[in-house]
Design a protein around this motif. Structure first.
Motif, PDB file in Angstrom:
ATOM      1  N   LYS A  80     -15.439 -62.240  13.809  1.00 34.58           N
ATOM      2  CA  LYS A  80     -16.183 -63.391  14.319  1.00 34.58           C
ATOM      3  C   LYS A  80     -17.365 -62.896  15.142  1.00 34.58           C
ATOM      4  O   LYS A  80     -17.261 -61.947  15.906  1.00 34.58           O
ATOM      5  N   ASP A  81     -18.482 -63.537  15.000  1.00 33.85           N
ATOM      6  CA  ASP A  81     -19.742 -63.210  15.695  1.00 33.85           C
ATOM      7  C   ASP A  81     -20.450 -61.992  15.117  1.00 33.85           C
ATOM      8  O   ASP A  81     -21.546 -61.643  15.570  1.00 33.85           O
ATOM      9  N   ARG A  82     -19.842 -61.333  14.139  1.00 34.13           N
ATOM     10  CA  ARG A  82     -20.511 -60.197  13.484  1.00 34.13           C
ATOM     11  C   ARG A  82     -20.756 -60.468  12.005  1.00 34.13           C
ATOM     12  O   ARG A  82     -21.750 -59.995  11.446  1.00 34.13           O
ATOM     13  N   TYR A 104     -13.155 -67.643  10.304  1.00 32.18           N
ATOM     14  CA  TYR A 104     -13.247 -66.196  10.419  1.00 32.18           C
ATOM     15  C   TYR A 104     -12.027 -65.616  11.122  1.00 32.18           C
ATOM     16  O   TYR A 104     -11.429 -66.267  11.981  1.00 32.18           O
ATOM     17  N   ASN A 134     -24.642 -56.469   3.019  1.00 31.88           N
ATOM     18  CA  ASN A 134     -24.415 -57.796   2.463  1.00 31.88           C
ATOM     19  C   ASN A 134     -23.605 -57.696   1.184  1.00 31.88           C
ATOM     20  O   ASN A 134     -23.863 -56.843   0.334  1.00 31.88           O
ATOM     21  N   SER A 143     -21.413 -67.494   3.662  1.00 30.56           N
ATOM     22  CA  SER A 143     -22.194 -68.643   3.214  1.00 30.56           C
ATOM     23  C   SER A 143     -21.961 -68.842   1.721  1.00 30.56           C
ATOM     24  O   SER A 143     -21.441 -67.948   1.043  1.00 30.56           O
ATOM     25  N   THR A 184     -21.061 -63.238   8.697  1.00 31.11           N
ATOM     26  CA  THR A 184     -21.402 -64.612   8.358  1.00 31.11           C
ATOM     27  C   THR A 184     -21.128 -64.861   6.880  1.00 31.11           C
ATOM     28  O   THR A 184     -21.644 -64.123   6.030  1.00 31.11           O
ATOM     29  N   VAL A 244     -16.362 -73.226   7.686  1.00 36.35           N
ATOM     30  CA  VAL A 244     -16.082 -71.794   7.637  1.00 36.35           C
ATOM     31  C   VAL A 244     -14.967 -71.429   8.607  1.00 36.35           C
ATOM     32  O   VAL A 244     -14.685 -72.143   9.570  1.00 36.35           O
ATOM     33  N   GLN A 289     -22.482 -61.663   5.019  1.00 36.14           N
ATOM     34  CA  GLN A 289     -23.427 -60.827   5.746  1.00 36.14           C
ATOM     35  C   GLN A 289     -22.667 -60.155   6.878  1.00 36.14           C
ATOM     36  O   GLN A 289     -22.056 -60.829   7.708  1.00 36.14           O
ATOM     37  N   ALA A 336     -12.880 -63.860   6.065  1.00 35.80           N
ATOM     38  CA  ALA A 336     -13.660 -65.086   6.239  1.00 35.80           C
ATOM     39  C   ALA A 336     -13.443 -65.997   5.042  1.00 35.80           C
ATOM     40  O   ALA A 336     -13.144 -65.523   3.939  1.00 35.80           O
TER      41      ALA A 336
END
Length: 121
Positions: free
Chosen positions: A65-67, A60, A19, A71, A69, A58, A82, A49
């Protein structure tokens, strides 16, 4: 001048997670987006991102993408990334960025100092 201070990063084995966080000293009037970029060894800096400060929409890159995140906690002026299912190819210096548009380098007004992410096979 807006200062961006990053933390997190480090070394992990492939398949692991890390993170990152980045705190802005302030939100200036012309800043609309917080983004993460990375620069892999021998390659150009690329957008990973982005998240719009007000709408929190958001965006990406296809490679994460999909891995990953992204925020944003506006009360803390902190953006997070993350990263899961990390691959050796994700090894890079990761930079926090603030500017008018997400994931567009030409619109970045401020950069963080960078934080190293190393993923071993």
């Amino acid at each position: 001048r807006v200062e961006l201070v990053e933390s997190g990063g480090g070394s992990v084995q492939a398949g692991g997670s890390l993170n990152l966080s980045c705190t802005a000293s302030e939100y200036s009037a012309h800043l609309y987006c917080m983004s993460w970029f990375r620069q892999r060894p021998g390659k150009e800096r690329e957008a990973v991102a982005g998240i719009y400060i007000t709408s929190k929409i958001v965006d990406y890159s296809d490679s994460v993408k999909d891995r990953f995140t992204i925020s944003l906690d506006n009360a803390k002026k902190t953006v997070y990334l993350q990263m899961t299912s990390l691959k050796a190819d994700d090894t890079a210096m990761y930079y926090c960025a603030a500017g008018a548009h997400c994931r567009q380098r030409e619109y970045v007004d401020y950069w963080g100092q960078g934080t190293q992410v190393t993923v071993s096979p």
